[in-house]
Motif scaffolding. Structure first.
Motif, PDB file in Angstrom:
ATOM      1  N   UNK A 121       0.872  -1.386  -0.169  1.00 10.26           N
ATOM      2  CA  UNK A 121      -0.107   0.053   0.045  1.00 10.26           C
ATOM      3  C   UNK A 121       0.988   1.223  -0.092  1.00 10.26           C
ATOM      4  N   UNK A 122       1.940   1.344   0.805  1.00  9.49           N
ATOM      5  CA  UNK A 122       2.711   2.414   0.843  1.00  9.49           C
ATOM      6  C   UNK A 122       3.381   2.752  -0.603  1.00  9.49           C
ATOM      7  N   UNK A 123       3.622   1.827  -1.243  1.00  8.17           N
ATOM      8  CA  UNK A 123       4.291   1.968  -2.625  1.00  8.17           C
ATOM      9  C   UNK A 123       3.187   2.196  -3.599  1.00  8.17           C
ATOM     10  N   UNK A 124       2.118   1.741  -3.417  1.00 11.24           N
ATOM     11  CA  UNK A 124       1.045   1.968  -4.603  1.00 11.24           C
ATOM     12  C   UNK A 124       0.429   3.472  -4.248  1.00 11.24           C
ATOM     13  N   UNK A 125       0.374   3.935  -3.064  1.00  9.77           N
ATOM     14  CA  UNK A 125       0.024   5.099  -2.717  1.00  9.77           C
ATOM     15  C   UNK A 125       0.995   6.023  -2.339  1.00  9.77           C
ATOM     16  N   UNK A 126       2.296   5.973  -2.854  1.00 12.83           N
ATOM     17  CA  UNK A 126       3.249   6.967  -2.342  1.00 12.83           C
ATOM     18  C   UNK A 126       2.892   8.561  -2.599  1.00 12.83           C
TER      19      UNK A 126
END
Length: 737
Positions: A331-336
């Protein structure tokens, strides 16, 4: 015969008289007896009845035939008596007959009485015999009764003794069970067929607890310490078997489980993490309830319970942590680029996991334990490891405010507080993240205030007033000074995502900085344009600030605490001037006076930025009113000052020139003032309120001048033609309209 008859009459009379005498004696005795022994009425009635009965039965009724016979015999004998011998015979027969006739009834009655007397004696004898029998029977009855009572008492005592012995036997039997039960329990524990989930295991465990408790309560019983040690060994062995079963069951539930790529309930692999555990829950919970119930009484139970809690939480954490970490990283990488979305999705995922873990825990255990709190905190802390660096790197005030709003409103208010205890651990993390975000927001706000408000350097376009107002009539916010817009935007962001105390502190700081920036801009406008433009600029933006901060339901005030070293300076100066008393051994020692008088004072100052807005607005309005009044009536003011200082008579022409110049000034300057007020204020009500004191001051100046003019001749007054108050009011109102 005649002699006999007379003798017979005499004897009968004698009998009658003797009978009468006897009767009288009887009556006299009865009277005397009644006098000495008074009878009751009922007794008297009985005596009368007996007397009546006796009189009826004692009367002798001679048969009429016998009387006739004796009469006939007497007649016949009297007729045949020839000599004395016959007479004597006849007399003897008559006498005999009379006696027989007279005594027969009595003899019969005597016979009857004798019979009655004999019968009564017989009855009395029978009664006496009966009484003797009865007395004998009574004595025997009393003997039997005493014997029976003694027997009954003996039986009662024997039955009581029997009951006591029975109670003693039962008590001994009940207490003996606690000593004899050890062999049975030991056999069950050593049996290879012992099943923890069997119906006999929990009762056996309860029996061991009961035996241990009994031995502890009766330490004076013979060999109670020995049996206590034996039962404690049995309890330790049983709890070891139970702990091994629970731990092995929990561990076996984690074996051969695939790790889900995404830990969400929609993932079938993830569902296995709960379904397999839930199948084992009811079996273990029945055992754990027994352990949890006795954990407060027995340290061994408490230790087993803690071991089971620890094993469960460790296995669940080991099972879930990799999947949760991978999902948060994804999720962190997807919604950076969208940190609010990342925080919202991550928090919702953790909320669902915490709810599922809370429900799964209560499938196994009934008692809440701090280890569950630790498990949920460890699960939730995975998000914090990503959140903290992200917040520290964030520089944008709006992004920080949005993050605070998401955490405060969407997560804490809508989820944590509404769902209660199952999200208590996650709530601690959410509050910690919110506090970190608010702390970062406060720091960035202070930096923003310093860089964008305090250190704001306006360019020419920022100070282009009133031209800027004429160009942006359609965009009200575009006409605002940049520091005002930034301050209000900052306050609106802070208000919905910070607590009251933090907001009040930052609001006071930002408003104070904004007011100073407006004053600085006003001075710059005054240098480039005019004082009226500067004053109207400041009035406009102070009104905007007051209007925009009114909806905030907080106090824009903070207490500023500082140390006042004034007393320290004075005491130090006294110490230097009194060096001679520095080592004095009296109460006037200079060093002691310095220590007592030189203590810094703690002062508290209340800073209220909302009140500062009102004070500054009031001051600039007063300056604007005075400036406009001076602009419209300065010739009159200067002329009146000259009249006060001059001792010579003033010619009428000067009065006329002053009035003419003042009227001309009103005609020339007032439209410009009205236009400027309209451009800056854009509110007729505000303009009217602000112009009312200007008009009042101008009219007052004219009234003062009129008083001086009234000292002149009427002709000069007519020539001067000074307008009245009503005319001035109409003129000024007309000009304003």
């Amino acid at each position: 015969y005649n002699e006999y008859k007379s003798y017979l009459r005499g004897s009968m009379a004698l009998q009658i008289s003797s009978s009468a005498v006897h009767s009288k004696l009887v009556k006299d005795k009865l009277v005397k007896w009644e006098e000495t022994n008074q009878l009751q009425d009922e007794q008297k009635d009985y005596i009368l009845q007996l007397a009546s009965w006796a009189s009826e039965n004692t009367a002798i009724d001679l048969p009429s035939a016998d009387v006739a016979k004796s009469s006939n015999l007497e007649t016949d004998q009297s007729d045949s008596i020839q000599n004395a011998q016959q007479f004597y015979e006849w007399f003897h027969s008559v006498e005999k007959t009379m006696k027989s006739h007279q005594e027969s009834g009595y003899r019969d009655y005597i016979t009857v009485l004798k019979e009655h007397h004999s019968r009564c004696n017989s009855i009395i004898n029978g009664i006496n015999t009966s009484l003797e029998y009865l007395e004998n029977l009574s004595n025997q009855y009393r003997t039997v009764s005493h014997t029976t009572e003694a027997l009954h008492d003996s039986c009662e005592m024997l039955m009581q003794e029997q009951a006591n012995l029975e109670d003693i036997r039962n008590n001994i039997s009940q207490q003996l069970v606690y000593f004899t039960e050890h062999e049975n329990i030991g056999t069950k524990l050593n049996s290879s067929s012992l099943n923890v989930m069997g119906e006999a295991f929990i009762p056996m465990l309860m029996k061991i607890d009961e035996c241990v408790e009994f031995m502890k309560k009766h330490p004076h019983y013979k060999e109670s310490e020995v049996y206590l040690a034996k039962y404690q060994q049995c309890l330790a062995r049983a709890l070891t078997i139970l702990r091994s079963y629970v731990v092995s069951t929990i561990k076996s539930s984690c074996v051969n489980l695939p790790m889900p790529a995404v830990p969400v309930p929609s993932d079938p692999v993830f569902a296995q993490l709960y379904s397999k555990f839930q199948l084992q829950g009811p079996r273990i919970k029945a055992l754990m309830e027994q352990i949890e119930e006795n954990s407060s009484k027995n340290v061994e139970y408490l230790q087993v319970m803690q071991d089971c809690y620890t094993c469960y939480c460790y296995q669940r954490q080991t099972l879930l942590m990799p999947s949760i970490t991978n999902e948060i990283d994804r999720l962190y990488k997807l919604h950076a680029s969208d940190q609010c979305t990342f925080i919202r999705l991550s928090c919702m995922m953790l909320i669902r996991i915490c709810e599922d873990e809370y429900s799964l825990y209560h499938c196994f255990f009934s008692k809440y334990d701090i280890r569950l709190q630790g498990l949920l905190e460890n699960i939730s802390s995975q998000l914090y490891d990503y959140f903290r660096p992200m917040i520290i790197k964030q520089l944008h005030l709006e992004s920080l405010a949005d993050i605070c709003s998401v955490l405060k409103n969407d997560i804490i208010e809508d989820q944590v507080k509404r769902k209660g205890s199952c999200l208590e651990a996650f709530g601690l993390l959410a509050v910690q993240m919110l506090e970190d975000a608010q702390e970062r927001l406060s720091f960035r706000t202070q930096a923003f205030i310093q860089s964008d408000i305090v250190s704001f350097a306006p360019v020419a376009g920022d100070l282009a007033y009133p031209e800027k107002l004429s160009q942006n009539l359609s965009n009200e916010y575009g006409m605002w000074y940049p520091t005002v817009k930034r301050t209000l935007i900052c306050l609106s962001k802070l208000y919905r995502c910070t607590n009251k105390q933090v907001f009040e502190s930052l609001a006071q700081e930002s408003l104070s900085a904004c007011i100073e920036s407006l004053k600085s801009a006003s001075r710059a406008i005054e240098e480039s344009k005019s004082s009226l433009d500067a004053q109207l600029f400041l009035i406009k933006h102070l009104l905007i600030l007051r209007e925009q901060i009114a909806p905030f339901n907080v106090n824009f005030s903070v207490s500023e605490v500082s140390l006042d070293f004034t007393n320290l300076k004075i005491a130090a100066a006294d110490l230097i001037s009194n060096k001679s008393r520095l080592f004095s051994f009296s109460s006037n020692n200079a060093f002691i006076e310095f220590m007592l008088q030189g203590t810094p004072q703690l002062t508290e100052k209340l800073l209220d930025s909302k009140k500062d807005v009102d004070i500054n607005l009031k001051e600039v309005c007063a300056e604007f009113i005075n400036s406009c009044s001076a602009l419209l009536s300065s010739p009159i003011t200067a002329f009146l000052t000259t009249l006060e200082t001059s001792k010579d008579a003033t010619p009428m022409e000067k009065y006329r020139d002053v009035v003419s110049e003042a009227s001309q000034r009103i005609s020339n300057k007032l439209p410009g003032i009205r236009k400027s007020m309209g451009i800056y204020l854009c509110n007729s009500d505000t303009e009217a309120i602000l112009f009312r004191p200007i008009r009042t001051q101008v009219i007052n100046q004219y009234n003062a001048l009129r008083k001086e003019i009234e000292k002149l001749d009427e002709e000069d007054q007519f020539i001067i033609n000074c307008p009245s108050s009503e005319q001035l009011t109409l003129t000024l109102s007309y000009e304003m309209n």
